[in-house]
Design a protein around this motif. Sequence first.
Motif, PDB file in Angstrom:
ATOM      1  N   GLU A 133     -13.541  -9.886  -3.553  1.00 30.92           N
ATOM      2  CA  GLU A 133     -12.159  -9.632  -3.147  1.00 30.92           C
ATOM      3  C   GLU A 133     -12.070  -9.299  -1.664  1.00 30.92           C
ATOM      4  OE1 GLU A 133     -10.223  -6.762  -5.569  1.00 30.92           O
ATOM      5  OE2 GLU A 133     -10.041  -8.104  -7.293  1.00 30.92           O
ATOM      6  N   LYS A 134     -13.092  -8.603  -1.155  1.00 30.94           N
ATOM      7  CA  LYS A 134     -13.096  -8.293   0.268  1.00 30.94           C
ATOM      8  C   LYS A 134     -13.222  -9.570   1.099  1.00 30.94           C
ATOM      9  CE  LYS A 134     -16.806  -6.472   1.912  1.00 30.94           C
ATOM     10  NZ  LYS A 134     -17.910  -5.537   2.243  1.00 30.94           N
ATOM     11  N   LYS A 135     -14.095 -10.487   0.663  1.00 31.23           N
ATOM     12  CA  LYS A 135     -14.293 -11.738   1.397  1.00 31.23           C
ATOM     13  C   LYS A 135     -13.052 -12.629   1.319  1.00 31.23           C
ATOM     14  CE  LYS A 135     -17.663 -15.457   1.987  1.00 31.23           C
ATOM     15  NZ  LYS A 135     -17.917 -15.095   3.388  1.00 31.23           N
ATOM     16  N   ALA A 136     -12.369 -12.596   0.169  1.00 27.48           N
ATOM     17  CA  ALA A 136     -11.152 -13.401  -0.007  1.00 27.48           C
ATOM     18  C   ALA A 136      -9.912 -12.706   0.561  1.00 27.48           C
ATOM     19  CB  ALA A 136     -10.949 -13.698  -1.484  1.00 27.48           C
ATOM     20  N   ARG A 137     -10.111 -11.505   1.138  1.00 27.74           N
ATOM     21  CA  ARG A 137      -9.041 -10.704   1.743  1.00 27.74           C
ATOM     22  C   ARG A 137      -8.016 -10.229   0.720  1.00 27.74           C
ATOM     23  NH1 ARG A 137      -9.868 -10.740   7.015  1.00 27.74           N
ATOM     24  NH2 ARG A 137      -7.972  -9.525   7.364  1.00 27.74           N
ATOM     25  N   ALA A 138      -8.391 -10.277  -0.572  1.00 28.27           N
ATOM     26  CA  ALA A 138      -7.505  -9.732  -1.604  1.00 28.27           C
ATOM     27  C   ALA A 138      -7.473  -8.219  -1.529  1.00 28.27           C
ATOM     28  CB  ALA A 138      -7.976 -10.188  -2.988  1.00 28.27           C
ATOM     29  N   PHE A 139      -8.582  -7.615  -1.122  1.00 26.33           N
ATOM     30  CA  PHE A 139      -8.630  -6.163  -1.005  1.00 26.33           C
ATOM     31  C   PHE A 139      -7.739  -5.678   0.134  1.00 26.33           C
ATOM     32  CE2 PHE A 139     -10.235  -1.973  -1.442  1.00 26.33           C
ATOM     33  CZ  PHE A 139     -10.901  -1.931  -2.661  1.00 26.33           C
ATOM     34  N   ASP A 140      -7.598  -6.503   1.166  1.00 22.28           N
ATOM     35  CA  ASP A 140      -6.727  -6.131   2.281  1.00 22.28           C
ATOM     36  C   ASP A 140      -5.282  -5.955   1.815  1.00 22.28           C
ATOM     37  OD1 ASP A 140      -8.914  -6.261   3.867  1.00 22.28           O
ATOM     38  OD2 ASP A 140      -8.411  -8.169   4.826  1.00 22.28           O
ATOM     39  N   ARG A 141      -4.854  -6.828   0.910  1.00 26.47           N
ATOM     40  CA  ARG A 141      -3.486  -6.718   0.401  1.00 26.47           C
ATOM     41  C   ARG A 141      -3.303  -5.440  -0.419  1.00 26.47           C
ATOM     42  NH1 ARG A 141      -4.413 -12.333  -0.078  1.00 26.47           N
ATOM     43  NH2 ARG A 141      -5.013 -12.179  -2.264  1.00 26.47           N
ATOM     44  N   LEU A 142      -4.363  -5.056  -1.152  1.00 29.20           N
ATOM     45  CA  LEU A 142      -4.284  -3.810  -1.907  1.00 29.20           C
ATOM     46  C   LEU A 142      -4.186  -2.608  -0.976  1.00 29.20           C
ATOM     47  CD1 LEU A 142      -6.877  -4.331  -4.811  1.00 29.20           C
ATOM     48  CD2 LEU A 142      -4.394  -4.184  -5.004  1.00 29.20           C
ATOM     49  N   LEU A 143      -4.907  -2.681   0.136  1.00 37.61           N
ATOM     50  CA  LEU A 143      -4.879  -1.568   1.094  1.00 37.61           C
ATOM     51  C   LEU A 143      -3.509  -1.411   1.738  1.00 37.61           C
ATOM     52  CD1 LEU A 143      -8.352  -2.051   2.843  1.00 37.61           C
ATOM     53  CD2 LEU A 143      -7.716  -0.256   1.229  1.00 37.61           C
ATOM     54  N   LEU A 144      -2.740  -2.483   1.750  1.00 37.62           N
ATOM     55  CA  LEU A 144      -1.387  -2.427   2.320  1.00 37.62           C
ATOM     56  C   LEU A 144      -0.346  -1.966   1.307  1.00 37.62           C
ATOM     57  CD1 LEU A 144      -1.397  -5.745   4.398  1.00 37.62           C
ATOM     58  CD2 LEU A 144      -1.609  -3.411   5.265  1.00 37.62           C
ATOM     59  N   SER A 145      -0.741  -1.861   0.054  1.00 39.85           N
ATOM     60  CA  SER A 145       0.214  -1.468  -0.986  1.00 39.85           C
ATOM     61  C   SER A 145       0.558   0.017  -0.863  1.00 39.85           C
ATOM     62  CB  SER A 145      -0.374  -1.755  -2.372  1.00 39.85           C
ATOM     63  OG  SER A 145      -1.561  -1.006  -2.567  1.00 39.85           O
ATOM     64  N   PRO A 146       1.737   0.408  -1.315  1.00 37.99           N
ATOM     65  CA  PRO A 146       2.171   1.816  -1.194  1.00 37.99           C
ATOM     66  C   PRO A 146       1.541   2.696  -2.278  1.00 37.99           C
ATOM     67  CG  PRO A 146       3.889   0.531  -2.229  1.00 37.99           C
ATOM     68  CD  PRO A 146       2.800  -0.453  -1.855  1.00 37.99           C
ATOM     69  N   ILE A 147       0.238   2.807  -2.243  1.00 37.36           N
ATOM     70  CA  ILE A 147      -0.478   3.638  -3.200  1.00 37.36           C
ATOM     71  C   ILE A 147      -1.554   4.394  -2.434  1.00 37.36           C
ATOM     72  CG2 ILE A 147      -1.980   1.688  -3.788  1.00 37.36           C
ATOM     73  CD1 ILE A 147      -2.373   2.881  -6.541  1.00 37.36           C
TER      74      ILE A 147
END
Length: 245
Positions: A77-91
Amino acid sequence: MKTWIAFWSIVRKDMKAYYLKPPNVSWGLLFPLAWTGMFLIRSGQDTHSLQSVLPGMIALSVLFGTSSMLAVAVTFEKKARAFDRLLLSPIPLVLLMLAKTSGAILFGMFNALVPVLLGFWFADLSGTDWSMVVPAVLLIAVVSTYLSLLLAILATEVFEVQTLSNFVRFPMIFLCGLFFPVTALPWFLQPLSFMLPLTYGVDILHAAIQGEQILPAALDFAALAGFCLLLFSLSLHSINRHWIG
């Protein structure tokens, strides 16, 4: 309320996407089943021998159940930048980390059921203190999960995190008292054993199943809890440093 809905959504997504896939479930069942069956055959009808290897098999099943998929999933997920989107979430980041690791913790505890059920079939577990086994399995799952998460944060490729995981996991098999007591190790390796969290979890399981232990149970639980907090803090710091900062 919205924060906890987001938490549950992440856990549910990870369970469906990674942990409940047929290959992962079959691997989670076959690995502890194969290892436990091997030691059961080796032990024959010797009940004491079966009880002596059961704590190690439970700990090994939890260790590989928690770490195998989490490290790969986070790195992917980190390589696919999916984790980046989670880090931007309001949580909050702490809650996000708990959500991402809850699936691995549950899957690791599920893996522990395999050797336990086989133990009920082949050995006498009537004297087992389950009030110690259950929290020990939970803490082993938590500490294994956050150790795997820390390695995944430090790696950039899937093959790198797999190499790092094996570099950590396989020495733990021989140094943490899974199949022979820590006291049977050469004197210069024993201090290294007590630097590894799995040693304390296995000691609790030996105490609960066999009535034999190296350290007081309170010290084992305190050490495991301390490792959980330490690895969680290191993972949080690494995420802030490498992914956010």
